[in-house]
Design an enzyme around this catalytic site. Structure first.
Site, PDB file in Angstrom:
ATOM      1  N   GLU A  63      -1.848   5.613  -9.065  1.00  0.00           N
ATOM      2  CA  GLU A  63      -2.778   6.614  -8.526  1.00  0.00           C
ATOM      3  C   GLU A  63      -2.689   7.881  -9.344  1.00  0.00           C
ATOM      4  OE1 GLU A  63      -3.494   9.207  -4.451  1.00  0.00           O
ATOM      5  OE2 GLU A  63      -3.119   7.055  -4.268  1.00  0.00           O
ATOM      6  N   ASP A  80       0.846  -1.196   0.000  1.00  0.00           N
ATOM      7  CA  ASP A  80       0.000   0.000   0.000  1.00  0.00           C
ATOM      8  C   ASP A  80       0.888   1.254   0.000  1.00  0.00           C
ATOM      9  OD1 ASP A  80      -2.327   1.542   0.179  1.00  0.00           O
ATOM     10  OD2 ASP A  80      -2.276   1.539   2.376  1.00  0.00           O
ATOM     11  N   GLY A  84      -7.878   8.446   6.865  1.00  0.00           N
ATOM     12  CA  GLY A  84      -8.073   8.686   8.290  1.00  0.00           C
ATOM     13  C   GLY A  84      -9.538   8.758   8.679  1.00  0.00           C
ATOM     14  N   GLY A 137      -9.005   5.844   1.353  1.00  0.00           N
ATOM     15  CA  GLY A 137      -9.745   6.644   2.325  1.00  0.00           C
ATOM     16  C   GLY A 137     -11.161   6.138   2.498  1.00  0.00           C
ATOM     17  N   ASN A 158      -9.993   0.588   0.255  1.00  0.00           N
ATOM     18  CA  ASN A 158      -9.012   0.487   1.333  1.00  0.00           C
ATOM     19  C   ASN A 158      -9.644   0.835   2.676  1.00  0.00           C
ATOM     20  OD1 ASN A 158      -7.381   0.223  -0.959  1.00  0.00           O
ATOM     21  ND2 ASN A 158      -5.683   1.329   0.002  1.00  0.00           N
TER      22      ASN A 158
END
Length: 286
Positions: A132, A80, A179, A209, A230
């Protein structure tokens, strides 16, 4: 069954569901996540961040591979947020079956060049690569890499990026942040943008996220183009909150007393995500 990320996500893409990528930095967490995935008959991705593998050590990765190999459900072991070519190569050598190269903070052309180099190398040994494009936001200093402001993925750029890099899956920016969201910051996914990108590129899309987002938005994303979501903060909060409660009894000292309720609390959250993403029962498709 230990497989690479492309094999795992191509089935999800063809059948319109998302596979959870659970971040682990603790062997008890790993075993608990495999157990709940087997109970749900669900494919799973074990995601290990560079910081997490530094804590676990590459020797432990061999035990993770062994458990995954004998699992009754498909398992991919995924790097990751590898930030460099060298980190990706280290993961390939160390035993991961899928790697992410996150060069999203670089200019487009540099992102393409770095990602293509990783893809060219990984494909030689039949491993899959996630790139990404765009940037994921962040909520605090404890979250993974991110930016204060989200830079949304542009569909035309995504088409070019996929064509020039050859990635097997693409992490996109459609409004999530790493987060746990504070009370004054509400997540809102741009689902129309997701659908536009999916129509344009076709390959499996990835949502970083994924923790702490509204269930209805996440479920819709899993049905309309996202094939990997994720989850890190949600399961860690459950695991370590329960651990703090358990350790309030200062007489406890044996791991076989301390860990089980923590794993059970984490599994409750992980199981809900498996159901939400439409992953339960999908191991039978492999």
């Amino acid at each position: 069954m230990l497989i690479n990320g492309k094999t795992l996500l191509d089935v999800a893409n063809a059948n319109s569901f998302a596979v959870p990528a659970f971040n682990v930095a603790d062997y008890q967490m790993f075993n608990g996540l495999i157990d709940i995935s087997e109970k749900k008959n669900a494919p799973v991705i074990i995601a290990i961040h560079p910081n997490e593998i530094a804590l676990l050590g590459y020797d432990v990765l061999q035990a993770i591979r062994q458990r995954a190999h004998f699992s009754s459900v498909p398992v991919a072991i995924h790097l990751d947020h590898g930030l460099t070519y060298e980190a990706a190569v280290g993961a390939i050598r160390g035993g991961y079956t899928s790697v992410m190269i996150d060069a999203s903070m670089h200019p487009f052309e540099e992102n393409v060049a770095i990602t293509k180099r990783v893809t060219d190398t990984a494909h030689i040994v039949d491993l899959s690569v996630e790139g990404e494009l765009g940037t994921i936001g962040k909520t605090d200093g404890y979250a993974e890499s991110g930016t204060a402001d989200i830079i949304y993925t542009v569909p035309d750029d995504a088409v070019r990026f996929v064509a020039e890099t050859g990635v097997d899956s693409l992490a996109i920016a459609i409004g999530t942040r790493h987060g746990i969201y504070p009370d004054d910051l509400q997540p809102e996914l741009k689902l129309d943008l997701l659908k536009e990108i999916k129509r344009a590129v076709g390959i499996p899309l990835v949502l970083h996220g994924g923790s702490n987002n509204p269930d209805d938005e996440i479920a819709e994303a899993a049905r309309t183009g996202v094939n990997k979501i994720n989850i890190s903060s949600d399961i860690k909060v459950a695991y370590f909150t329960k651990m703090r409660e358990v350790l309030a009894d200062t007489k406890l000292r044996e791991p076989d007393t301390i860990y089980p309720p923590c794993v059970e609390a984490m599994q409750a959250v992980a199981g809900q995500k498996i159901d939400l993403f439409g992953t339960a029962g999908k191991a039978s498709l492999y």
